[in-house]
Scaffold this active site. Structure first.
Site, mmCIF file in Angstrom:
data_model
loop_
_atom_site.group_PDB
_atom_site.id
_atom_site.type_symbol
_atom_site.label_atom_id
_atom_site.label_comp_id
_atom_site.label_asym_id
_atom_site.label_seq_id
_atom_site.Cartn_x
_atom_site.Cartn_y
_atom_site.Cartn_z
ATOM 1 N N TYR A 33 57.950 44.349 93.055
ATOM 2 C CA TYR A 33 58.034 43.490 91.999
ATOM 3 C C TYR A 33 57.505 42.002 92.376
ATOM 4 C CZ TYR A 33 62.311 40.783 93.329
ATOM 5 O OH TYR A 33 63.103 39.986 94.112
ATOM 6 N N ARG A 100 62.967 64.748 92.403
ATOM 7 C CA ARG A 100 63.586 64.066 93.326
ATOM 8 C C ARG A 100 63.227 64.818 94.783
ATOM 9 N NH1 ARG A 100 68.442 63.403 96.395
ATOM 10 N NH2 ARG A 100 68.862 61.326 96.733
ATOM 11 N N LYS A 147 58.053 42.436 98.756
ATOM 12 C CA LYS A 147 59.109 42.023 97.968
ATOM 13 C C LYS A 147 59.689 43.319 97.155
ATOM 14 C CE LYS A 147 59.534 38.637 94.352
ATOM 15 N NZ LYS A 147 60.820 38.126 94.930
ATOM 16 N N GLU A 180 67.341 33.460 104.657
ATOM 17 C CA GLU A 180 66.891 32.733 103.440
ATOM 18 C C GLU A 180 67.808 32.833 102.236
ATOM 19 O OE1 GLU A 180 63.436 34.964 101.999
ATOM 20 O OE2 GLU A 180 64.206 37.062 102.900
ATOM 21 N N LEU A 205 61.016 36.884 103.066
ATOM 22 C CA LEU A 205 59.903 36.992 102.345
ATOM 23 C C LEU A 205 59.104 35.861 102.239
ATOM 24 C CD1 LEU A 205 59.237 38.918 99.622
ATOM 25 C CD2 LEU A 205 59.825 36.833 98.156
HETATM 26 N N1 PDD Z 1 62.966 35.718 94.198
HETATM 27 N N2 PDD Z 1 63.235 35.080 99.258
HETATM 28 C C1 PDD Z 1 63.972 35.820 98.482
HETATM 29 C C2 PDD Z 1 64.591 37.027 99.013
HETATM 30 C C3 PDD Z 1 63.364 35.840 97.093
HETATM 31 O O1 PDD Z 1 63.802 36.872 96.398
HETATM 32 C C4 PDD Z 1 62.680 34.914 96.576
HETATM 33 C C5 PDD Z 1 62.188 35.101 94.957
HETATM 34 C C6 PDD Z 1 62.235 33.932 97.581
HETATM 35 C C7 PDD Z 1 61.183 32.867 96.738
HETATM 36 O O2 PDD Z 1 59.851 33.400 96.864
HETATM 37 P P1 PDD Z 1 59.148 32.657 95.753
HETATM 38 O O3 PDD Z 1 58.971 31.143 96.078
HETATM 39 O O4 PDD Z 1 57.701 33.340 95.930
HETATM 40 O O5 PDD Z 1 59.582 33.109 94.169
HETATM 41 C C8 PDD Z 1 62.459 34.148 98.771
HETATM 42 C C9 PDD Z 1 62.773 35.661 92.893
HETATM 43 C C10 PDD Z 1 62.405 34.678 92.343
HETATM 44 C C11 PDD Z 1 63.439 36.763 92.039
HETATM 45 O O6 PDD Z 1 63.962 37.589 92.847
HETATM 46 O O7 PDD Z 1 64.057 36.486 91.028
#
Ligand code: PDD
Length: 285
Positions: A33, A100, A147, A180, A205
């Site tokens: 995503y 599945r 992601k 993170e 990420l």
């Molecule tokens: N999440 N680390 C993780 C685990 C994240 O899920 C996200 C972003 C980030 C920051 O990445 P970026 O700056 O590219 O948004 C770091 C999004 C916003 C979400 O899952 O809603």
């Protein structure tokens, strides 16, 4: 007025937007995503999000059912049709619908869904108050650079933070270093003024907002250090902040109940938020 979502080539009222219970996203979290912010009715740093989407797809041998150019069109249509001036666009690609079976199905078209949401980004109260962070063990798999829609560990992390009266969780690896946030990148600013964040690797990420903020900081002549840091160092830091597409830059005022600096949003974090906002508005498309 009901909001309009996108499912496999069709724009449809959100309440009618459906995928099969055999979708591999539902059964296996077999998908990826992206989330991009919308400011002034335009997508923020979207080329970076699309580049990361392409990378996530490639790592999982998944193919987008439409071109990246078509995805940009879909995102733009969702922003326009939903009248979003400020908010975000969410999009998800899964391996599609099949009986599945753990291994990849053959001749299946991946599923693409997307929707837009109105949220308060610019005047977010958290930018004024700062956010509180709770630390939790990082329970995730070994490919956090992808992601993936498999977000259970992040859901549990955020829930633990919520129950502790905090707005974000910082996940901590087996060596005691912060990886993170549950949905954001973690930063501290040392008493010597260095901006510190963990280097990109399979452990985190690669945040799009992280990348832009680091570049902006470097342009300002600020010192940026990419290295791991632990919870104790973070609690002793002059400032801390998080970055993400949905929250841009938010100051952190407390970690596990310990005030950071004066326990108020730090001046440098506020400055980085302002710089990022300027960048976002100037480059959104
Ligand atoms: N999440 N680390 C993780 C685990 C994240 O899920 C996200 C972003 C980030 C920051 O990445 P970026 O700056 O590219 O948004 C770091 C999004 C916003 C979400 O899952 O809603």
């Amino acid at each position: 007025m009901s909001s309009i979502a996108y499912v496999n080539g069709v724009f449809t009222p959100l309440e009618d937007a459906r995928v099969s219970i055999l979708d591999r996203g539902f059964l296996f979290a077999d998908g990826v995503y992206e989330v991009a912010a919308v400011i002034d009715g335009r997508l923020v740093d979207n080329p970076a999000h699309l580049a990361r989407l392409e990378r996530s797809l490639k790592e999982l041998q998944l193919e987008s059912p439409v071109s990246m150019a078509a995805i940009v069109e879909i995102e733009g249509a969702l922003v326009a049709r939903n009248g979003v001036r400020e908010g975000l666009v969410y999009l998800q690609i899964t391996r599609g619908v099949a009986d599945r079976d753990f291994s990849f199905p053959k001749n299946v078209t991946p599923t693409l869904v997307a929707f837009a949401q109105k949220t308060t980004i610019l005047a977010a109260p958290a930018a004024e108050t700062g956010v509180k962070v709770a630390t939790v063990p990082d329970l995730r798999w070994a490919r956090r650079d992808i992601k993936s829609i498999a977000l259970l560990a992040q859901v549990l992390a955020k829930q633990a933070a919520t129950e502790a009266g905090c707005q974000e969780a910082w996940m901590v690896d087996a060596d005691g270093f912060v990886t993170e946030g549950s949905s954001s990148t973690a930063f501290i600013i040392t008493k010597a003024g260095a901006i510190v964040t963990r280097p990109n690797s399979e452990a985190i990420l690669p945040g799009c907002t992280r990348r832009a903020v680091m570049a902006l900081a470097a342009e300002q002549g600020l010192t940026v250090e990419e290295r791991p840091f632990g919870v104790a160092e973070a609690q002793e830091a002059a400032e801390a902040f998080l970055t993400s597409a949905s929250n841009l830059v938010l100051p952190i005022v407390e970690i596990d109940g310990r005030p950071i600096g004066a326990g108020r949003p730090g001046e440098r974090a506020k400055r980085l938020r302002a710089l990022y906002l300027e960048f976002a508005r100037a480059t959104a498309g």
